[in-house]
Design a protein around this motif. Structure first.
Motif, PDB file in Angstrom:
ATOM      1  N   ASP A 103     -19.720  -4.601  96.325  1.00 25.55           N
ATOM      2  CA  ASP A 103     -19.488  -3.110  96.555  1.00 25.55           C
ATOM      3  C   ASP A 103     -17.998  -2.712  97.044  1.00 25.55           C
ATOM      4  N   GLU A 104     -17.581  -4.170  97.499  1.00 26.74           N
ATOM      5  CA  GLU A 104     -16.277  -4.213  98.289  1.00 26.74           C
ATOM      6  C   GLU A 104     -14.952  -4.526  97.378  1.00 26.74           C
ATOM      7  N   LEU A 105     -15.328  -4.977  96.146  1.00 27.26           N
ATOM      8  CA  LEU A 105     -14.564  -5.551  95.425  1.00 27.26           C
ATOM      9  C   LEU A 105     -13.261  -4.619  95.212  1.00 27.26           C
ATOM     10  N   GLU A 106     -13.202  -3.126  94.785  1.00 27.49           N
ATOM     11  CA  GLU A 106     -12.239  -2.263  94.697  1.00 27.49           C
ATOM     12  C   GLU A 106     -11.518  -2.192  95.842  1.00 27.49           C
ATOM     13  N   ASP A 107     -12.229  -2.014  97.167  1.00 25.97           N
ATOM     14  CA  ASP A 107     -11.303  -2.014  98.416  1.00 25.97           C
ATOM     15  C   ASP A 107     -10.488  -3.393  98.709  1.00 25.97           C
ATOM     16  N   HIS A 108     -10.931  -4.503  98.217  1.00 23.71           N
ATOM     17  CA  HIS A 108     -10.061  -5.454  98.279  1.00 23.71           C
ATOM     18  C   HIS A 108      -9.042  -5.592  97.341  1.00 23.71           C
ATOM     19  N   TYR A 109      -9.203  -5.155  96.310  1.00 26.07           N
ATOM     20  CA  TYR A 109      -8.182  -4.959  95.384  1.00 26.07           C
ATOM     21  C   TYR A 109      -7.121  -3.988  95.410  1.00 26.07           C
ATOM     22  N   ASP A 110      -7.636  -2.936  96.108  1.00 27.91           N
ATOM     23  CA  ASP A 110      -6.544  -1.792  96.583  1.00 27.91           C
ATOM     24  C   ASP A 110      -5.759  -2.143  97.687  1.00 27.91           C
ATOM     25  N   ARG A 111      -6.194  -3.062  98.670  1.00 30.77           N
ATOM     26  CA  ARG A 111      -5.183  -3.613  99.643  1.00 30.77           C
ATOM     27  C   ARG A 111      -3.913  -4.574  99.255  1.00 30.77           C
ATOM     28  N   TYR A 112      -4.201  -5.004  98.135  1.00 30.81           N
ATOM     29  CA  TYR A 112      -3.008  -5.933  97.545  1.00 30.81           C
ATOM     30  C   TYR A 112      -2.691  -5.409  96.163  1.00 30.81           C
ATOM     31  N   ARG A 113      -2.902  -4.187  95.967  1.00 36.79           N
ATOM     32  CA  ARG A 113      -2.778  -3.758  94.614  1.00 36.79           C
ATOM     33  C   ARG A 113      -1.399  -3.922  94.060  1.00 36.79           C
ATOM     34  N   ASP A 114      -0.107  -3.596  94.887  1.00 34.32           N
ATOM     35  CA  ASP A 114       1.035  -3.811  94.395  1.00 34.32           C
ATOM     36  C   ASP A 114       1.429  -5.524  94.045  1.00 34.32           C
ATOM     37  N   PHE A 115       0.686  -6.421  94.791  1.00 32.68           N
ATOM     38  CA  PHE A 115       0.982  -7.727  94.497  1.00 32.68           C
ATOM     39  C   PHE A 115       0.208  -7.913  93.182  1.00 32.68           C
ATOM     40  N   PHE A 116      -0.936  -7.419  92.949  1.00 36.30           N
ATOM     41  CA  PHE A 116      -1.780  -7.753  92.042  1.00 36.30           C
ATOM     42  C   PHE A 116      -1.395  -7.144  90.751  1.00 36.30           C
ATOM     43  N   GLU A 117      -0.993  -5.981  90.724  1.00 43.63           N
ATOM     44  CA  GLU A 117      -0.469  -5.373  89.576  1.00 43.63           C
ATOM     45  C   GLU A 117       0.939  -6.081  88.909  1.00 43.63           C
ATOM     46  N   THR A 118       1.749  -6.456  90.091  1.00 42.36           N
ATOM     47  CA  THR A 118       2.958  -7.257  89.512  1.00 42.36           C
ATOM     48  C   THR A 118       2.554  -8.535  88.630  1.00 42.36           C
ATOM     49  N   TRP A 119       1.347  -8.996  89.038  1.00 45.20           N
ATOM     50  CA  TRP A 119       1.320 -10.337  88.436  1.00 45.20           C
ATOM     51  C   TRP A 119       0.142 -10.233  87.414  1.00 45.20           C
ATOM     52  N   GLY A 120      -0.166  -8.970  87.143  1.00 46.19           N
ATOM     53  CA  GLY A 120      -1.131  -8.851  86.173  1.00 46.19           C
ATOM     54  C   GLY A 120      -2.755  -9.165  86.436  1.00 46.19           C
ATOM     55  N   ILE A 121      -2.977  -9.257  87.873  1.00 45.93           N
ATOM     56  CA  ILE A 121      -4.417  -9.544  88.389  1.00 45.93           C
ATOM     57  C   ILE A 121      -5.152  -8.352  88.147  1.00 45.93           C
ATOM     58  N   THR A 122      -6.301  -8.486  87.975  1.00 50.38           N
ATOM     59  CA  THR A 122      -7.428  -7.341  87.828  1.00 50.38           C
ATOM     60  C   THR A 122      -8.523  -8.101  88.277  1.00 50.38           C
ATOM     61  N   ILE A 123      -9.716  -7.327  88.482  1.00 50.26           N
ATOM     62  CA  ILE A 123     -10.966  -7.695  88.676  1.00 50.26           C
ATOM     63  C   ILE A 123     -11.381  -8.484  87.368  1.00 50.26           C
ATOM     64  N   ASP A 124     -11.259  -7.883  86.428  1.00 50.49           N
ATOM     65  CA  ASP A 124     -11.483  -8.639  85.120  1.00 50.49           C
ATOM     66  C   ASP A 124     -10.713  -9.922  84.739  1.00 50.49           C
ATOM     67  N   ASP A 125      -9.597  -9.810  85.097  1.00 48.76           N
ATOM     68  CA  ASP A 125      -8.627 -11.093  84.834  1.00 48.76           C
ATOM     69  C   ASP A 125      -7.992 -11.333  86.384  1.00 48.76           C
ATOM     70  N   PRO A 126      -8.700 -12.107  86.900  1.00 53.54           N
ATOM     71  CA  PRO A 126      -8.359 -12.487  88.249  1.00 53.54           C
ATOM     72  C   PRO A 126      -7.237 -13.397  88.588  1.00 53.54           C
ATOM     73  N   LEU A 127      -6.769 -13.975  87.592  1.00 51.10           N
ATOM     74  CA  LEU A 127      -5.483 -15.043  87.655  1.00 51.10           C
ATOM     75  C   LEU A 127      -4.326 -14.317  87.099  1.00 51.10           C
ATOM     76  N   GLY A 128      -4.628 -13.481  86.261  1.00 48.49           N
ATOM     77  CA  GLY A 128      -3.305 -12.671  85.678  1.00 48.49           C
ATOM     78  C   GLY A 128      -2.333 -13.727  84.930  1.00 48.49           C
ATOM     79  N   GLU A 129      -0.944 -13.408  85.492  1.00 47.49           N
ATOM     80  CA  GLU A 129      -0.118 -14.395  85.148  1.00 47.49           C
ATOM     81  C   GLU A 129       0.067 -15.871  85.814  1.00 47.49           C
ATOM     82  N   PHE A 130      -0.808 -16.191  86.538  1.00 44.61           N
ATOM     83  CA  PHE A 130      -0.872 -17.244  87.186  1.00 44.61           C
ATOM     84  C   PHE A 130      -1.901 -18.326  86.330  1.00 44.61           C
ATOM     85  N   ARG A 131      -2.596 -17.813  85.386  1.00 45.63           N
ATOM     86  CA  ARG A 131      -3.327 -18.619  84.417  1.00 45.63           C
ATOM     87  C   ARG A 131      -2.244 -19.596  83.736  1.00 45.63           C
ATOM     88  N   ASP A 132      -1.902 -20.892  84.263  1.00 44.58           N
ATOM     89  CA  ASP A 132      -1.036 -21.642  83.625  1.00 44.58           C
ATOM     90  C   ASP A 132      -1.844 -22.590  82.763  1.00 44.58           C
TER      91      ASP A 132
END
Length: 197
Positions: A103-132
């Motif tokens: 139940d704290e997933l969204e809270d942790h996402y929101d704290r680093y939202r700028d970084f996560f959005e920049t790199w395509g990281i979401t809860i559903d896609d945790p690696l985003g653009e770092f999946r190499d």
């Protein structure tokens, strides 16, 4: 999130930032993280998750370095990678491996939202653009999401990074990096590795 921080973390950071020992440090850190989290997994599922975790954690090393490049502290950059891992654990229903409650997933996402959005990281896609690389599949346990048990999760630390230092004291944001960091103290690196490079 509550994490630990000591001289070994700073040595590992330096090793990852040093081209001549980076691959050795990555291997050591991947082995360590896979072992730590497999020890938290149900014994019946450990072997089938190992290859997935190895590949996943190797990708997060690039996340860590990118976060440092963008000005995040050592503790914040490391926390970002741990949040990625917890997203992955949640997606697979591996709730016994999570470090904070679902139940704290969204809270942790929101704290680093700028970084996560920049790199395509979401809860559903945790690696985003770092999946190499291809991340080996591992069986999920989605039934655990219905009534998640988090025996290793520590809740109530979703508003900031909380760092437990070597003295046991809890600090918000972590500690300053020591001036003289010995790279041979990094996980997976020893003086022989430095001499061979």
């Amino acid at each position: 999130m509550k994490i630990r921080q000591n001289v070994r973390h700073f040595a590992s950071r330096k090793a990852l930032e040093t081209p001549v020992v980076r691959s050795v440090a990555v291997s050591g850190l991947v082995r360590l993280h896979t072992k730590v989290f497999l020890d938290k997994a149900d014994a019946a599922h450990r072997d089938e998750r190992k290859a997935h975790l190895d590949a996943f954690f190797e990708c997060t090393m690039d996340t860590y370095l990118q976060a440092l490049t963008e000005g995040y502290s050592e503790a914040e950059a490391r926390e970002i990678t741990h949040i990625q891992a917890n997203f992955d654990f949640y997606n697979h229903g591996w709730t016994e491996m999570m470090e904070f409650p679902a139940d704290e997933l969204e809270d942790h996402y929101d704290r680093y939202r700028d970084f996560f959005e920049t790199w395509g990281i979401t809860i559903d896609d945790p690696l985003g653009e770092f999946r190499d690389r291809e991340i080996p599949a591992a069986p999920s346990t989605p039934e655990k999401l219905d009534d998640p048990e988090h025996p290793h999760a520590v809740g109530g630390f979703a508003d900031d990074v909380y760092v437990e230092g070597p003295d046991g004291e809890l600090r918000v944001g972590g500690q300053d990096e020591p001036e003289d960091v010995d790279v041979s103290k990094a996980v997976g690196v020893d003086e022989d590795d430095l001499e061979e490079q």
